[in-house]
Design an enzyme around this catalytic site. Structure first.
Site, short mmCIF file in Angstrom:
data_model
loop_
_atom_site.label_atom_id
_atom_site.label_comp_id
_atom_site.label_asym_id
_atom_site.label_seq_id
_atom_site.Cartn_x
_atom_site.Cartn_y
_atom_site.Cartn_z
N GLU A 98 84.83 20.96 -11.96
CA GLU A 98 84.53 22.23 -12.33
C GLU A 98 83.41 22.14 -13.47
O GLU A 98 83.60 21.20 -14.28
CB GLU A 98 85.85 22.53 -13.15
CG GLU A 98 87.17 22.72 -12.22
CD GLU A 98 87.17 23.87 -11.40
OE1 GLU A 98 86.30 24.85 -11.59
OE2 GLU A 98 88.01 24.00 -10.66
N CYS A 141 83.34 27.97 -20.08
CA CYS A 141 82.46 28.03 -18.86
C CYS A 141 82.54 29.19 -18.03
O CYS A 141 81.57 29.43 -17.41
CB CYS A 141 83.09 26.88 -18.01
SG CYS A 141 84.89 27.08 -17.61
P1 NAP Z 1 80.32 16.78 -20.40
O1 NAP Z 1 79.30 16.19 -21.32
O2 NAP Z 1 79.83 16.68 -19.04
O3 NAP Z 1 81.78 15.79 -20.44
C1 NAP Z 1 82.76 16.21 -19.96
C2 NAP Z 1 83.87 15.17 -19.79
O4 NAP Z 1 83.09 13.94 -19.01
C3 NAP Z 1 84.03 14.60 -21.34
O5 NAP Z 1 85.34 14.25 -21.34
C4 NAP Z 1 83.26 13.29 -21.08
O6 NAP Z 1 83.59 12.28 -22.11
C5 NAP Z 1 83.37 12.78 -19.73
N1 NAP Z 1 82.31 12.09 -19.13
C6 NAP Z 1 80.82 11.80 -19.83
N2 NAP Z 1 80.03 11.00 -19.00
C7 NAP Z 1 80.85 10.61 -18.12
C8 NAP Z 1 80.82 9.67 -17.11
N3 NAP Z 1 79.60 8.93 -16.89
N4 NAP Z 1 82.02 9.12 -16.37
C9 NAP Z 1 83.00 9.77 -16.61
N5 NAP Z 1 83.19 10.82 -17.52
C10 NAP Z 1 82.38 11.20 -18.50
O7 NAP Z 1 80.69 18.20 -20.65
P2 NAP Z 1 81.10 18.65 -22.06
O8 NAP Z 1 79.92 18.69 -22.85
O9 NAP Z 1 82.24 18.19 -22.75
O10 NAP Z 1 81.50 20.30 -21.76
C11 NAP Z 1 80.64 21.33 -21.62
C12 NAP Z 1 80.24 21.62 -20.43
O11 NAP Z 1 81.44 21.81 -19.51
C13 NAP Z 1 79.70 22.92 -20.33
O12 NAP Z 1 78.50 22.86 -19.09
C14 NAP Z 1 80.62 23.87 -19.38
O13 NAP Z 1 80.03 24.90 -18.64
C15 NAP Z 1 81.44 23.06 -18.69
N6 NAP Z 1 82.92 23.53 -18.52
C16 NAP Z 1 83.39 23.66 -17.41
C17 NAP Z 1 84.47 24.28 -17.20
C18 NAP Z 1 85.02 24.66 -15.74
O14 NAP Z 1 86.28 24.87 -15.62
N7 NAP Z 1 84.34 24.90 -14.72
C19 NAP Z 1 85.44 24.50 -18.31
C20 NAP Z 1 85.09 24.00 -19.59
C21 NAP Z 1 83.63 23.62 -19.66
P3 NAP Z 1 83.06 12.22 -23.72
O15 NAP Z 1 83.35 13.41 -24.12
O16 NAP Z 1 83.49 11.26 -24.20
O17 NAP Z 1 81.59 11.80 -23.36
#
Ligand code: NAP
Length: 516
Positions: free
Chosen positions: A256, A295
């Site tokens: 997602e 999102c």
């Molecule tokens: P993110 O930086 O991609 O991180 C998401 C999750 O992935 C966090 O728990 C992060 O951990 C983890 N992560 C980071 N690098 C990883 C890796 N190499 N391997 C495994 N896990 C890893 O996103 P975010 O900044 O938290 O969230 C914002 C984004 O999420 C926005 O772009 C938004 O649009 C999107 N979003 C989408 C939805 C949907 O349902 N489609 C819902 C909410 C948000 P850490 O925090 O410890 O780095």
């Protein structure tokens, strides 16, 4: 300061490695820290597969549904305490926090209700059976059974409660143990929720584990019966999808990701009409709720060229009235973004948008000496190629008005330029316009929300994800799908076609309705 711990193999474990600090975004005060390592990940997965899975599968769907119901109640009991944590560590207003927390307990309760109506076993029929032989004696029936693996849930920072609750609800009801990983910046809320879940003693040992550290090494340890459900940015989503182990072992992966969600104002929706008012109200909610960190929030506001000035002025007036500040102050309607990193990204994003659009309200400039505050920012795309407006997700309180010529064809083309989205909304009472738009954009969007005179006041706006309908979308939205009633269990169930004597097939799976 709180040192976050992981819960694995029935114990709370302190992390190791360099700490990541968790802040109060309104004041920048340090509230806690998480350390990336220190957990025996292989042992945690084995514990889930060998202890949690069998215990869950020893129960029936309705019995597991009872667990979800009790969990929803438990979280609700702690609602006020959790709202306070969401305000401090997430920068959430009380309304924002309730949206997240009630979303979590509401989704758990929804799946509890659904599960109570399922058969008292571990098999679900997938549709009716089908005759495969010369006579009905040789019969085929598709069935779903729980996969004997573990569900790894990686959540984004913006919905620490709902993200964990909605994923857990589906996996646990399906009979699959979970390992929950929260987005670190706002992880205090998920950590406290994990403590509540563990202290409740409701779940069988091994059914629930919580990671306060990094999940990246975990991906290399997963096998064919396991599943990863990830919510976050497209960039991290692509990294996960491309993980060599996950690819090599065909581990189920649901992504997602982000989305440049469009809201389309139909040319018939005149100023002052109920449809127009609904459009304005929903756009303002999406831009300011959770400081735009949803999102599903509207990023592109498609408006017939002749109506742009009216829409710009009406939105500007409403956005100006939103009080921005520390969410602990009762009259504040919008808090800060969640972290210094977010603030930096949002400011850079707004600068990039300004290359193709005029800023009519707000902008990237700081609005406070302290705290990660951003002003509600409205832009209007300039004529010409505004590619950045359709491609860049600015994850903050910002949206861009994109003028179009009022035709269905132009609206369809602009909506689909987002490259695949979570939700598109349309505000019109012109049936031909609405039908044409839906036909043109459905394949590119996971959900389409239609606002009209008759729907005024009927439901939450397009930014709200409801468990009865799917959440996800094609292309840049991740290509994934969650929720949608029983569909939400499918990532955790295996579909198998059983072929044979109709009576045997029916009896074996307790599907006597299909047996003769
Ligand atoms: P993110 O930086 O991609 O991180 C998401 C999750 O992935 C966090 O728990 C992060 O951990 C983890 N992560 C980071 N690098 C990883 C890796 N190499 N391997 C495994 N896990 C890893 O996103 P975010 O900044 O938290 O969230 C914002 C984004 O999420 C926005 O772009 C938004 O649009 C999107 N979003 C989408 C939805 C949907 O349902 N489609 C819902 C909410 C948000 P850490 O925090 O410890 O780095």
């Amino acid at each position: 300061m709180i040192a976050l711990q992981s819960y694995v193999r029935g114990q709370w474990v302190a992390g190791s490695g360099d700490p990541v600090r968790l802040h109060e975004p309104a004041t920048e005060a340090v509230l806690g820290e998480a350390r990336p390592a220190g957990v025996d990940l292989a042992a945690a997965l084995a514990h889930a597969r060998n202890v949690g899975g069998p215990a869950l599968r020893a129960m029936t769907f309705p019995q597991r549904a009872e667990l979800l119901k009790a969990l929803a109640g438990k979280l609700h009991e702690h609602r006020d305490e959790l709202i306070d944590i969401a305000a401090r560590n997430g920068g959430n207003t009380r309304g924002d926090a309730k949206f997240d927390l009630d979303g979590a307990s509401g989704t758990l309760a929804f799946y509890a209700n659904l599960g109570l109506g399922l058969p008292a076993g571990n098999v679900l029929a997938d549709g009716p059976g089908v005759q495969l032989g010369r006579t009905p004696r040789f019969w085929g029936q598709h069935v779903f059974t729980p996969r004997p693996g573990v569900a790894v849930h990686i959540n984004a920072f913006n919905f620490p409660a709902w993200g964990m609750g909605e994923k857990m609800a589906c996996a646990l009801l399906a009979g699959v143990p979970v390992v929950e990983k929260a987005g670190t910046a706002s992880a205090l809320l998920a950590f406290r929720m994990a403590q509540i879940v563990v202290d409740s003693g409701l779940l069988p040992e091994g059914a629930f584990q919580f990671l306060a550290g990094s999940a990246s090494a975990l991906l290399d340890l997963l096998g064919p019966m396991d599943a990863v459900a990830f919510t976050g940015s497209s960039r991290t989503g692509a990294l996960i999808r491309g993980n060599r182990n996950l690819v090599a072992r065909n581990v189920r992966v649901n992504i997602e990701a982000d989305s440049i969600n469009p809201a389309v104002l139909g040319p018939d929706a005149e100023g002052g009409s109920d449809t127009f008012e609904q459009f304005l109200a929903n756009v303002v909610v999406d831009m300011t709720q959770k400081a735009g960190q949803k999102c599903t929030a509207v990023r592109r506001i498609l408006v017939p060229a002749a109506m742009v000035d009216e829409v710009r002025d009406a939105l500007t007036e409403r956005l100006r009235a939103i009080k921005v500040g520390n969410p602990l102050d009762g009259d504040v309607r919008m808090g800060p973004v969640a972290s210094a990193e977010q603030l930096r990204d949002v400011r850079a994003g707004l600068q990039a948008l300004a290359a193709a659009a005029d800023v009519v309200l707000g902008g990237p400039e700081p609005i406070a000496d302290r705290g990660y505050f951003v002003a509600p920012t409205l832009l209007v795309a300039r004529p010409g190629d505004a590619a950045v407006v359709h491609e860049l997700e600015v994850f903050g309180p910002s949206a861009t008005i994109v003028p179009y010529d009022g035709t269905v064809a132009a609206a369809v083309e602009l909506c689909n330029r987002g490259g695949g989205g979570l939700v598109a909304s349309c505000y019109s009472d012109d049936r031909a316009f609405v039908e044409g738009l839906v036909a043109g954009i459905a394949a590119w969007h996971g959900r389409i929300w239609l606002g009209s005179e008759k729907t005024l006041g009927q439901a939450l706006g397009p930014g709200a994800v409801l468990p009865a309908t799917i959440h996800g979308g094609p292309g840049r939205a991740g290509g994934g799908e969650e929720l949608g009633g029983l569909r939400g269990l499918q990532p955790y169930l295996q579909r198998t076609a059983i072929q044979g004597d109709r009576a045997v097939v029916g009896r074996m799976f307790g599907l006597d309705a299909h047996a003769t």
